[in-house]
Design a protein around this motif. Structure first.
Motif, short mmCIF file in Angstrom:
data_model
loop_
_atom_site.label_atom_id
_atom_site.label_comp_id
_atom_site.label_asym_id
_atom_site.label_seq_id
_atom_site.Cartn_x
_atom_site.Cartn_y
_atom_site.Cartn_z
N VAL A 160 -17.74 -5.12 11.05
CA VAL A 160 -18.82 -5.59 11.92
C VAL A 160 -19.71 -4.42 12.31
O VAL A 160 -20.94 -4.50 12.26
N VAL A 161 -19.09 -3.30 12.68
CA VAL A 161 -19.87 -2.13 13.11
C VAL A 161 -20.71 -1.60 11.95
O VAL A 161 -21.91 -1.38 12.08
N ILE A 162 -20.08 -1.44 10.79
CA ILE A 162 -20.81 -0.95 9.62
C ILE A 162 -21.94 -1.92 9.28
O ILE A 162 -23.07 -1.51 9.01
N GLY A 163 -21.63 -3.21 9.33
CA GLY A 163 -22.63 -4.22 9.04
C GLY A 163 -23.81 -4.15 10.00
O GLY A 163 -24.97 -4.24 9.60
N LEU A 164 -23.50 -3.97 11.28
CA LEU A 164 -24.57 -3.89 12.28
C LEU A 164 -25.43 -2.66 12.06
O LEU A 164 -26.65 -2.71 12.16
N VAL A 165 -24.78 -1.55 11.76
CA VAL A 165 -25.53 -0.32 11.51
C VAL A 165 -26.46 -0.53 10.32
O VAL A 165 -27.65 -0.21 10.37
N TYR A 166 -25.92 -1.15 9.27
CA TYR A 166 -26.75 -1.41 8.10
C TYR A 166 -27.92 -2.34 8.47
O TYR A 166 -29.08 -2.06 8.18
N ALA A 167 -27.59 -3.44 9.15
CA ALA A 167 -28.61 -4.45 9.45
C ALA A 167 -29.69 -3.89 10.36
O ALA A 167 -30.88 -4.08 10.13
N LEU A 168 -29.27 -3.20 11.42
CA LEU A 168 -30.24 -2.77 12.43
C LEU A 168 -30.94 -1.48 12.04
O LEU A 168 -32.15 -1.35 12.20
N ILE A 169 -30.20 -0.51 11.52
CA ILE A 169 -30.82 0.78 11.25
C ILE A 169 -31.49 0.79 9.88
O ILE A 169 -32.64 1.14 9.75
N TRP A 170 -30.75 0.36 8.87
CA TRP A 170 -31.31 0.41 7.52
C TRP A 170 -32.39 -0.66 7.33
O TRP A 170 -33.55 -0.36 7.06
N GLU A 171 -31.98 -1.92 7.48
CA GLU A 171 -32.90 -3.01 7.18
C GLU A 171 -34.07 -3.09 8.17
O GLU A 171 -35.22 -3.23 7.77
N ALA A 172 -33.77 -3.03 9.46
CA ALA A 172 -34.82 -3.26 10.44
C ALA A 172 -35.66 -2.02 10.68
O ALA A 172 -36.86 -2.11 10.90
N LEU A 173 -35.04 -0.85 10.62
CA LEU A 173 -35.77 0.36 11.00
C LEU A 173 -36.21 1.16 9.77
O LEU A 173 -37.38 1.20 9.43
N VAL A 174 -35.25 1.74 9.10
CA VAL A 174 -35.57 2.58 7.93
C VAL A 174 -36.29 1.75 6.86
O VAL A 174 -37.30 2.16 6.32
N GLY A 175 -35.77 0.54 6.63
CA GLY A 175 -36.33 -0.33 5.60
C GLY A 175 -37.76 -0.74 5.88
O GLY A 175 -38.51 -1.11 4.98
N SER A 176 -38.18 -0.68 7.15
CA SER A 176 -39.55 -1.06 7.45
C SER A 176 -40.47 0.16 7.52
O SER A 176 -41.68 0.02 7.44
N ILE A 177 -39.92 1.32 7.71
CA ILE A 177 -40.76 2.51 7.92
C ILE A 177 -40.78 3.45 6.73
O ILE A 177 -41.82 3.77 6.18
N VAL A 178 -39.57 3.87 6.29
CA VAL A 178 -39.51 4.87 5.22
C VAL A 178 -39.77 4.19 3.88
O VAL A 178 -39.03 3.28 3.49
N PRO A 179 -40.82 4.60 3.16
CA PRO A 179 -41.20 3.91 1.93
C PRO A 179 -40.09 3.87 0.88
O PRO A 179 -39.81 2.83 0.31
N GLY A 180 -39.44 4.99 0.62
CA GLY A 180 -38.45 5.04 -0.46
C GLY A 180 -37.25 4.14 -0.18
O GLY A 180 -36.74 3.47 -1.08
N ALA A 181 -36.83 4.10 1.06
CA ALA A 181 -35.65 3.33 1.43
C ALA A 181 -35.88 1.84 1.24
O ALA A 181 -34.94 1.08 1.06
N ARG A 182 -37.15 1.45 1.27
CA ARG A 182 -37.45 0.02 1.19
C ARG A 182 -37.05 -0.58 -0.16
O ARG A 182 -36.76 -1.76 -0.25
N ASP A 183 -37.06 0.27 -1.20
CA ASP A 183 -36.67 -0.24 -2.50
C ASP A 183 -35.22 -0.70 -2.50
O ASP A 183 -34.83 -1.56 -3.28
N LEU A 184 -34.42 -0.11 -1.63
CA LEU A 184 -33.00 -0.44 -1.58
C LEU A 184 -32.71 -1.29 -0.35
O LEU A 184 -31.93 -0.91 0.50
N SER A 185 -33.36 -2.41 -0.25
CA SER A 185 -33.17 -3.24 0.92
C SER A 185 -33.19 -4.70 0.51
O SER A 185 -34.12 -5.16 -0.16
N VAL A 186 -32.14 -5.41 0.88
CA VAL A 186 -32.05 -6.83 0.55
C VAL A 186 -33.29 -7.55 1.04
O VAL A 186 -33.84 -8.43 0.37
N GLN A 187 -33.75 -7.13 2.21
CA GLN A 187 -34.93 -7.74 2.82
C GLN A 187 -36.14 -7.66 1.87
O GLN A 187 -36.84 -8.64 1.66
N GLN A 188 -36.38 -6.47 1.32
CA GLN A 188 -37.54 -6.29 0.44
C GLN A 188 -37.38 -7.10 -0.85
O GLN A 188 -38.34 -7.67 -1.35
#
Lengths: 240, 305
Positions: free
Chosen positions: A159-187
């Protein structure tokens, strides 16, 4: 592949405990905000896109995915009750596939459907925005469910790892950092939403449809395959 | 007839050896797996239940390995020690789900029969979360019995049960054994095991310490030399008087402890002799304490035997 009894145990576990409240809270918030925004500003495509894109797709869908995906198997492994499933002449793949289907069903019900409703409330599906984001949410639900179900089988801190992924990667990094967006389920899911929405709707994705669909399939199938593998050799160490 | 065969099996976790080269066959009837806490009983049962692969050696059921062999569960019924068991279900739903997972032709009838066997039909509509420890244990039993397995594995089944529940479960297991099923249960309490098991396997510190019926195990345990620590007003004179009698095998003057370390081979006679000799020689006894009465030391004696 689908086992009715495994499904019953899984959704009763998912919807019976405090998790049900957690699952209801975000969609409810989305609908309340949608009604309020519509009341205050009237139908506006840009506002609808903003709310569905940044709240529904970027935050709500992955969070519901975490709760449903990890919740479909994690608690059973934690408290040892998974023994009652495993000590049966049941194919391990049918346990995982059934749990995945339940997790997908729950994620779609609590994220894609509220997204569709909110879209209709916000602008009456003008420029196909409601349907586009709902399709994106549904497709993302499948990949998130597989990803977080796998996480539930390999880590006690799923749950913790999942939350970190969902909130930090998908919601934050995935929306801001261009390169990271390629590796995002959301994108990847947005690539389909872009296709469904009218060209004037201006839904954008970092990846094209072929890439998006391929990566979604890889994550879903690969995750499921590895989860089956993990379950097949799940060790229950002694308590002593 | 179903036999569990454990052949030169070891299991380690990192640097810790939990099970050390154990070989045993568990056949029909009730077998008790006896050993102190941490002896490796649960590790053994987990291997027999297919939830842990042996590091070396093999664990087989009628010749077929159990690890990664889900078909083995047609023959095996498992009563785990852990409490996790879908607390949000009713007893009935839980046992029925187990019957369905076994793909039995009539799961409802099988569930009903299993609940009657463990005498839980009166509480079957209640949620498991409301059950007492003994009731949970019985519902676990029902879930393990629902497919009429020929092998029943129970990990510390009597833990936390009151005497009445304990008697009831013992009766049930005895009945299973009489029907020709292979019943194996673990326990760290000798009395529990000897009341129930016709055959006992003793495990200590991961090693197979003894095997046989309870009379044999009992005898091994009581016939062993007993060690005593004695302090008196004149240790040397007391030692001389004691060693003259056949009930003692060795006496050491322990200078660090300022005491006698006595090894008695005839336990009964030694306990009568010691105060008698002390009185005759006018020696005062300050301390008389058995130095190895813990269950652990009894078991470790058995390992050496």
């Amino acid at each position: 592949m689908y086992n009715h009894t495994v499904a019953r145990l899984t959704y009763k576990g998912l919807l019976g405990r405090r998790r049900a409240l957690l699952l209801c809270a975000l969609p409810l918030l989305l609908l309340v905000v949608a009604v309020a925004v519509r009341g205050l500003t009237g139908a506006d495509d840009e506002v609808a896109k903003g709310l569905l894109g940044s709240f529904a797709m970027a935050t709500m869908v992955p969070l519901i995915g975490v709760v449903a995906g990890t919740g479909a198997i994690g608690p059973e492994i934690d408290d040892g009750s998974v023994v009652y499933l495993l000590a049966k002449p049941l194919k391990r793949s049918s346990i995982i596939v059934t749990k995945l289907l339940v997790a997908i069903g729950v994620t779609v019900a609590f994220s894609a459907i509220p997204t569709l409703l909110a879209g209709y409330i916000l602008n009456g599906n003008s420029q196909q925005i409601a349907v586009a984001y709902a399709v994106g949410a549904a497709v993302a639900s499948v990949a998130y469910s597989a990803l977080f179900l796998l996480l539930g089988t390999i880590s006690r801190h799923a749950v913790v790892i999942g939350l970190v992924y969902a909130l930090i990667w998908e919601a934050l990094v995935g929306s801001i950092v261009p390169g990271a967006r390629d590796l995002s389920v959301q994108q990847w899911a947005l690539s389909l939403a872009q296709k469904v929405g009218d060209s004037g709707a201006g839904i954008t994705s970092e990846v094209g449809v072929p890439t998006g669909v391929t990566l979604l399939l890889v994550v879903t199938l690969g995750g499921t395959w590895y989860a089956v593998r993990k379950l097949r050799t799940l060790k229950l160490a002694g308590e002593e | 007839m179903t036999t569990l065969h454990i052949d030169h099996t070891s299991r380690w976790f990192g640097n810790v050896v939990a099970v050390n080269d154990i070989t045993m066959d568990i056949g029909p009837g009730v077998t008790g797996l006896l050993g102190p806490n941490g002896a490796g009983k649960s590790t053994l049962i987990n291997m027999m239940g297919g939830f842990l692969p042996p590091s070396t050696g093999s664990v087989t059921l009628d010749g077929k390995p159990i690890w990664r062999n889900q078909e083995a569960y047609k023959e095996i019924g498992l009563v785990p020690e852990r409490e996790g068991m879908y607390d949000f279900l009713t007893g009935w739903d839980f046992v029925l789900a187990n019957a369905e997972l076994h793909k039995l032709p009539d799961p409802a009838a099988a569930a009903r029969e299993a609940l009657v066997t463990v005498e839980m039909e009166h509480a079957q509509e209640r949620k498991i979360s409301t059950y007492s420890k003994g009731m949970r244990q019985r519902v676990k039993m029902a879930s393990a019995l629902v497919h009429q397995p020929s092998v029943l594995l129970l990990d510390e089944p009597f833990n936390g049960m009151d005497p009445r529940q304990r008697m009831h479960l013992m009766q049930l297991l005895r009945q299973m054994g009489d029907q020709g099923r292979t019943v194996l249960f673990s326990s760290h309490i000798l009395e529990e095991v000897e009341q129930l098991a016709s055959h006992i396997e003793v495990v200590v510190a991961g090693r197979h310490a003894a095997s046989g019926d309870f009379r044999k195990i009992r005898r091994l345990m009581t016939d062993r030399p007993h060690r005593y620590l004695v302090r008196s007003s004149d240790d040397r004179r007391l030692a001389a008087a004691l060693i003259a009698d056949a009930s003692t095998a060795g006496i050491q003057l322990d200078w660090d402890e300022k005491a006698l370390q006595i090894q008695a081979i005839d336990f009964g006679r030694f306990t009568e002799l010691l105060p008698k000799l002390a009185r005759e020689h006018g020696i005062r006894l300050y301390t008389v304490s058995p130095s190895d009465e813990s269950l652990e030391s009894v078991f470790s004696y058995l390992v050496a035997a």
